[in-house]
Design a protein around this motif. Structure first.
Motif, short mmCIF file in Angstrom:
data_model
loop_
_atom_site.label_atom_id
_atom_site.label_comp_id
_atom_site.label_asym_id
_atom_site.label_seq_id
_atom_site.Cartn_x
_atom_site.Cartn_y
_atom_site.Cartn_z
N PRO A 125 0.82 -1.21 0.00
CA PRO A 125 0.00 0.00 0.00
C PRO A 125 0.85 1.26 0.00
CG PRO A 125 0.11 -0.89 2.21
CD PRO A 125 0.89 -1.84 1.33
N PHE A 126 0.40 2.24 -0.78
CA PHE A 126 1.05 3.55 -0.83
C PHE A 126 -0.06 4.59 -0.74
CE2 PHE A 126 2.93 7.36 -2.27
CZ PHE A 126 4.30 7.25 -2.28
N MET A 127 -0.14 5.29 0.38
CA MET A 127 -1.24 6.22 0.63
C MET A 127 -0.78 7.66 0.54
SD MET A 127 -3.80 6.42 3.94
CE MET A 127 -2.43 6.46 5.10
N ILE A 128 -1.60 8.48 -0.12
CA ILE A 128 -1.41 9.92 -0.13
C ILE A 128 -2.42 10.54 0.82
CG2 ILE A 128 -1.48 12.02 -1.53
CD1 ILE A 128 -0.86 10.29 -3.98
N GLY A 129 -1.92 11.36 1.78
CA GLY A 129 -2.85 12.07 2.66
C GLY A 129 -3.35 13.32 1.98
N GLY A 130 -4.23 14.05 2.60
CA GLY A 130 -4.64 13.94 3.98
C GLY A 130 -3.59 14.37 5.00
N GLU A 131 -4.17 14.63 6.17
CA GLU A 131 -3.36 14.94 7.34
C GLU A 131 -2.71 13.67 7.88
OE1 GLU A 131 -5.36 14.26 11.05
OE2 GLU A 131 -6.87 15.69 10.38
N HIS A 132 -1.82 13.86 8.87
CA HIS A 132 -0.99 12.73 9.28
C HIS A 132 -1.74 11.65 10.05
CE1 HIS A 132 3.56 11.89 9.98
NE2 HIS A 132 2.90 10.82 9.55
N LEU A 133 -2.87 11.95 10.62
CA LEU A 133 -3.59 10.91 11.36
C LEU A 133 -3.95 9.73 10.47
CD1 LEU A 133 -4.84 9.96 14.03
CD2 LEU A 133 -6.97 11.10 13.34
N VAL A 134 -4.09 9.95 9.16
CA VAL A 134 -4.48 8.84 8.28
C VAL A 134 -3.48 7.70 8.34
CG1 VAL A 134 -5.80 10.37 6.76
CG2 VAL A 134 -3.41 9.87 6.21
N THR A 135 -2.25 8.01 8.72
CA THR A 135 -1.23 6.95 8.86
C THR A 135 -1.72 5.84 9.78
OG1 THR A 135 0.60 8.48 8.49
CG2 THR A 135 1.11 6.45 9.67
N LEU A 136 -2.43 6.19 10.84
CA LEU A 136 -2.85 5.20 11.82
C LEU A 136 -3.78 4.16 11.19
CD1 LEU A 136 -2.66 4.39 14.80
CD2 LEU A 136 -4.68 5.83 15.23
N GLY A 137 -4.65 4.61 10.29
CA GLY A 137 -5.56 3.67 9.63
C GLY A 137 -4.83 2.63 8.80
N ALA A 138 -3.78 3.05 8.10
CA ALA A 138 -3.01 2.12 7.27
C ALA A 138 -2.04 1.29 8.08
CB ALA A 138 -2.26 2.90 6.19
N LEU A 139 -1.49 1.88 9.13
CA LEU A 139 -0.46 1.19 9.90
C LEU A 139 -0.98 -0.05 10.60
CD1 LEU A 139 2.46 1.26 11.09
CD2 LEU A 139 1.46 2.51 13.02
N SER A 140 -2.18 0.02 11.14
CA SER A 140 -2.70 -1.09 11.94
C SER A 140 -2.71 -2.42 11.18
CB SER A 140 -4.10 -0.75 12.47
OG SER A 140 -4.04 0.38 13.32
N PRO A 141 -3.29 -2.49 9.95
CA PRO A 141 -3.24 -3.77 9.23
C PRO A 141 -1.84 -4.16 8.78
CG PRO A 141 -4.32 -2.08 7.91
CD PRO A 141 -4.15 -1.51 9.27
N VAL A 142 -0.98 -3.17 8.48
CA VAL A 142 0.40 -3.51 8.10
C VAL A 142 1.12 -4.15 9.29
CG1 VAL A 142 2.60 -2.63 7.27
CG2 VAL A 142 0.48 -1.69 6.34
N ALA A 143 0.92 -3.57 10.48
CA ALA A 143 1.55 -4.14 11.68
C ALA A 143 1.01 -5.53 12.00
CB ALA A 143 1.34 -3.20 12.86
N LYS A 144 -0.27 -5.75 11.70
CA LYS A 144 -0.85 -7.07 11.93
C LYS A 144 -0.21 -8.11 11.02
CE LYS A 144 -5.30 -9.47 12.15
NZ LYS A 144 -6.78 -9.33 12.00
N LYS A 145 0.06 -7.74 9.78
CA LYS A 145 0.68 -8.68 8.84
C LYS A 145 2.17 -8.87 9.15
CE LYS A 145 1.42 -9.77 3.99
NZ LYS A 145 1.02 -9.53 2.58
N TYR A 146 2.82 -7.81 9.61
CA TYR A 146 4.27 -7.87 9.86
C TYR A 146 4.52 -7.58 11.34
CZ TYR A 146 4.53 -7.45 4.76
OH TYR A 146 4.39 -7.65 3.40
#
Length: 284
Positions: free
Chosen positions: A104-125
């Protein structure tokens, strides 16, 4: 994910079909917790349109976007006024990308959007580390009583990952508690990216999520952001750091906090386009 997009609705050279793509780009037009100047929600469209003003070929990396397998899936439809549902929607999109074996490569948006993407990435890795470039520490426990804010995003990320798994570069703004917290819990390089070689050595062989807040750049270079902070790095310094990442295992990325209408010259948007091109090539 499979909708047809017109040429100017995609980042240049990122028109690969989803099934064939190795990287899937999408944007999260959200800026509801911005603490100073809103407008980052408009970044995705501005970046896509202006991407056709730069070349698809990078002479730095001797690669061309049209030769890479990248899909731009466009803007997410996000609910107004509901921060948690926004993060959940981003998480769902990221999960679909990861489950399909893509990055995944996400363009924000403000920085809080990182949290939405990070959670599933951390779950996989489970051994995930974050490489975080920013002007601001983003380590507050809350901002004006709110725990979900672009000023708290790395604190929430620490709650997911734990100690010494967040590497922060370019930080030059925050309250005293944030810097005290960083001394104990993160690895921070203040003011510049001079420790980047050390970061690379420490992160080699580990899955890395790269989060780039564009306000790491000095506002004389990058005026189009919601919280400009004098004393930032140059484009060349940022670009050099990105090129050093070519041997890292970057499993996800976001580029956030362009607010294009604060720079009517369009230069900030073009800077964002070029660094996105270079990051995509490093990840490919």
């Amino acid at each position: 994910m499979s909708k047809m997009l017109s040429k100017t609705d995609t980042f240049m050279g990122c028109e690969c079909p989803f099934d064939e793509a190795e990287i899937v780009m999408f944007s999260a037009p959200f800026d509801s917790t911005t603490s100073f100047r809103p407008g980052a929600r408009f970044a995705g469209g501005a970046i896509r349109q202006n991407s056709f003003g730069i070349e698809s070929y990078s002479p730095y990396q001797k690669k061309d976007l049209f030769d890479l397998k990248i899909m731009d899936a466009g803007d997410l439809e996000l609910p107004f006024g509901n921060t948690q549902r926004t993060l959940d929607t981003i998480g769902q999109q990221t999960t679909e990308i990861l489950e399909s074996g893509k990055k995944p490569f996400m363009i924000g948006g403000e920085h809080l959007v990182t949290l939405g993407a990070l959670s599933p990435v951390a779950k996989k890795y489970p051994e995930l580390h974050i490489l975080h470039f920013d002007a601001h520490a983003d380590l507050r426990d809350d901002y004006l009583g709110e725990r979900l804010s672009h000023a708290t995003v790395m604190r929430r990320a620490w709650e997911i990952l734990g100690d010494k798994r967040i590497y922060q570069g370019g930080i030059r703004s925050g309250d005293s508690r944030e810097f005290k917290f960083a001394e104990e819990h993160t690895i921070m390089s203040k003011f510049n990216l001079n420790r980047m070689e050390n970061f690379i050595r420490a992160l080699e062989g580990k899955p890395v999520y790269f989060s780039l807040d564009l306000d790491i750049l000095d506002p004389s270079i990058f005026a189009g952001t919601g919280t400009p902070e004098a004393g930032g790095v140059t484009f060349k310094e940022l670009h050099h750091a990105v090129l050093l990442m070519k041997d890292l295992n970057i499993v996800g990325c976001d580029v956030v906090e362009l607010a294009p209408h604060y720079d009517q010259s369009g230069i900030s948007t073009m800077v964002a386009c070029k660094i996105i091109r270079e990051i995509l090539m490093v990840m490919s």
